[in-house]
Design a protein around this motif. Structure first.
Motif, PDB file in Angstrom:
ATOM      1  N   LYS A  40       0.864  -1.151   0.018  1.00  0.00           N
ATOM      2  CA  LYS A  40       0.119   0.085  -0.070  1.00  0.00           C
ATOM      3  C   LYS A  40       0.776   1.323   0.175  1.00  0.00           C
ATOM      4  O   LYS A  40       0.731   2.153  -0.760  1.00  0.00           O
ATOM      5  N   GLY A  41       2.046   1.053   0.819  1.00  0.00           N
ATOM      6  CA  GLY A  41       2.923   2.359   0.896  1.00  0.00           C
ATOM      7  C   GLY A  41       3.685   2.591  -0.515  1.00  0.00           C
ATOM      8  O   GLY A  41       3.775   3.643  -0.928  1.00  0.00           O
ATOM      9  N   ASN A  58       5.577   9.518   8.231  1.00  0.00           N
ATOM     10  CA  ASN A  58       6.375  10.168   9.513  1.00  0.00           C
ATOM     11  C   ASN A  58       5.249  10.406  10.518  1.00  0.00           C
ATOM     12  O   ASN A  58       5.677  10.595  11.772  1.00  0.00           O
ATOM     13  N   ASP A  59       4.143  10.908  10.263  1.00  0.00           N
ATOM     14  CA  ASP A  59       2.924  11.099  11.090  1.00  0.00           C
ATOM     15  C   ASP A  59       2.416  10.252  11.991  1.00  0.00           C
ATOM     16  O   ASP A  59       1.729   9.108  11.539  1.00  0.00           O
ATOM     17  N   LYS A  60       2.770   9.826  13.093  1.00  0.00           N
ATOM     18  CA  LYS A  60       2.420   9.090  14.039  1.00  0.00           C
ATOM     19  C   LYS A  60       0.926   8.725  14.360  1.00  0.00           C
ATOM     20  O   LYS A  60       0.163   7.895  14.796  1.00  0.00           O
ATOM     21  N   ALA A  61       0.122   9.961  14.127  1.00  0.00           N
ATOM     22  CA  ALA A  61      -1.352  10.047  14.238  1.00  0.00           C
ATOM     23  C   ALA A  61      -1.864   9.229  13.227  1.00  0.00           C
ATOM     24  O   ALA A  61      -3.195   9.352  13.067  1.00  0.00           O
ATOM     25  N   SER A  62      -1.324   9.108  11.965  1.00  0.00           N
ATOM     26  CA  SER A  62      -1.930   8.484  10.801  1.00  0.00           C
ATOM     27  C   SER A  62      -2.023   7.052  11.112  1.00  0.00           C
ATOM     28  O   SER A  62      -1.405   6.278  10.961  1.00  0.00           O
ATOM     29  N   THR A  63      -3.485   6.602  11.204  1.00  0.00           N
ATOM     30  CA  THR A  63      -3.947   5.376  11.366  1.00  0.00           C
ATOM     31  C   THR A  63      -3.689   4.401   9.917  1.00  0.00           C
ATOM     32  O   THR A  63      -3.515   3.583  10.103  1.00  0.00           O
ATOM     33  N   ALA A  64      -3.603   4.970   8.924  1.00  0.00           N
ATOM     34  CA  ALA A  64      -3.336   4.441   7.729  1.00  0.00           C
ATOM     35  C   ALA A  64      -2.054   3.948   7.375  1.00  0.00           C
ATOM     36  O   ALA A  64      -1.757   3.056   6.888  1.00  0.00           O
ATOM     37  N   THR A 147      15.005   3.683  -3.562  1.00  0.00           N
ATOM     38  CA  THR A 147      14.673   3.416  -2.243  1.00  0.00           C
ATOM     39  C   THR A 147      14.232   2.137  -2.074  1.00  0.00           C
ATOM     40  O   THR A 147      13.966   1.167  -2.826  1.00  0.00           O
ATOM     41  N   VAL A 148      14.160   1.833  -0.624  1.00  0.00           N
ATOM     42  CA  VAL A 148      13.440   0.508  -0.010  1.00  0.00           C
ATOM     43  C   VAL A 148      12.364   0.948   1.090  1.00  0.00           C
ATOM     44  O   VAL A 148      12.915   1.713   1.889  1.00  0.00           O
ATOM     45  N   VAL A 149      11.138   0.517   0.661  1.00  0.00           N
ATOM     46  CA  VAL A 149      10.241   0.809   1.686  1.00  0.00           C
ATOM     47  C   VAL A 149       9.976  -0.574   2.420  1.00  0.00           C
ATOM     48  O   VAL A 149       9.823  -1.662   1.909  1.00  0.00           O
ATOM     49  N   CYS A 150       9.874  -0.188   3.896  1.00  0.00           N
ATOM     50  CA  CYS A 150       9.887  -1.619   4.683  1.00  0.00           C
ATOM     51  C   CYS A 150       8.829  -1.128   5.743  1.00  0.00           C
ATOM     52  O   CYS A 150       8.516  -0.230   6.315  1.00  0.00           O
ATOM     53  N   GLY A 151       8.254  -2.397   6.243  1.00  0.00           N
ATOM     54  CA  GLY A 151       7.465  -2.595   7.492  1.00  0.00           C
ATOM     55  C   GLY A 151       7.723  -3.659   8.276  1.00  0.00           C
ATOM     56  O   GLY A 151       7.818  -4.727   7.573  1.00  0.00           O
ATOM     57  N   GLY A 152       7.640  -3.781   9.449  1.00  0.00           N
ATOM     58  CA  GLY A 152       8.292  -4.867  10.159  1.00  0.00           C
ATOM     59  C   GLY A 152       7.516  -5.271  11.366  1.00  0.00           C
ATOM     60  O   GLY A 152       6.674  -4.587  11.767  1.00  0.00           O
ATOM     61  N   ILE A 153       7.605  -6.567  11.604  1.00  0.00           N
ATOM     62  CA  ILE A 153       6.766  -7.048  12.740  1.00  0.00           C
ATOM     63  C   ILE A 153       8.048  -7.771  13.718  1.00  0.00           C
ATOM     64  O   ILE A 153       8.880  -7.929  13.515  1.00  0.00           O
ATOM     65  N   TYR A 154       7.444  -7.580  15.013  1.00  0.00           N
ATOM     66  CA  TYR A 154       8.258  -8.188  16.251  1.00  0.00           C
ATOM     67  C   TYR A 154       7.732  -9.333  16.458  1.00  0.00           C
ATOM     68  O   TYR A 154       6.458  -9.707  16.427  1.00  0.00           O
ATOM     69  N   LYS A 155       8.687 -10.442  16.636  1.00  0.00           N
ATOM     70  CA  LYS A 155       8.283 -11.613  17.048  1.00  0.00           C
ATOM     71  C   LYS A 155       8.136 -12.119  18.574  1.00  0.00           C
ATOM     72  O   LYS A 155       8.469 -11.450  19.216  1.00  0.00           O
TER      73      LYS A 155
END
Length: 155
Positions: A40-41, A58-64, A147-155
């Motif tokens: 999506k990003g 960058n906006d922490k208030a963005s729920t998207a 660029t490289v766009v990333c999103g991560g999960i914690y195990k």
């Protein structure tokens, strides 16, 4: 009686230590959540442009662009941070030499992987913004231009 209580306490402590990683990930984002948000990003950067997309990431208030412990980061292939959903103070900094607690140069590894792969998962350790503790993390990344766009999960 004290001996039994001590053994019970030790067993309980061992159980809690064993379960701690599961608790840390409980309620957190899933691998599917990370893949969906990154895709999506990437689509949003393409449609809205880098400036608008990065500002929203960058906006922490963005729920998207934020779901519990999941957020987006965007790095240039030189290691410079273009967007960081957990810490906007990192934007503009070149973190190519940044290492995790185990000494793994994860930013360098990430950009090298992006140079040869369109998408990938990367494992390292990082501070969870929810727990404030260093935890194992898996980052899903997609290359987009330089660029490289990333999103991560914690195990």
């Amino acid at each position: 009686m004290k001996h039994i209580a001590r053994i019970t306490a030790l067993a309980l402590t061992a159980s809690l230590v064993t379960l701690a990683p599961a608790w840390a990930a409980e309620g957190g984002a899933t691998k599917d959540d990370a893949i969906t948000m990154v895709k999506k990003g990437v689509a949003y950067v393409k449609s809205a442009g880098k400036d608008k997309a990065y500002a929203e990431f960058n906006d922490k208030a963005s729920t998207a662009w934020h779901k519990s412990d999941l957020y987006l980061v965007v790095y240039g292939l030189d290691g410079t941070v273009h967007a960081h959903g957990a810490n906007v103070k990192m934007v503009g900094k070149n973190l190519i030499d940044l290492k995790d607690i185990d000494g793994k140069p994860f930013v360098k590894e990430r950009v090298e992987m992006a140079k040869s792969q369109a998408s990938f998962w990367q494992d390292y350790k990082f501070t969870n913004p929810e727990s404030k503790k260093i935890e194992p993390k898996s980052m899903y990344c997609e290359k987009l231009d330089d660029t490289v766009v990333c999103g991560g999960i914690y195990k």
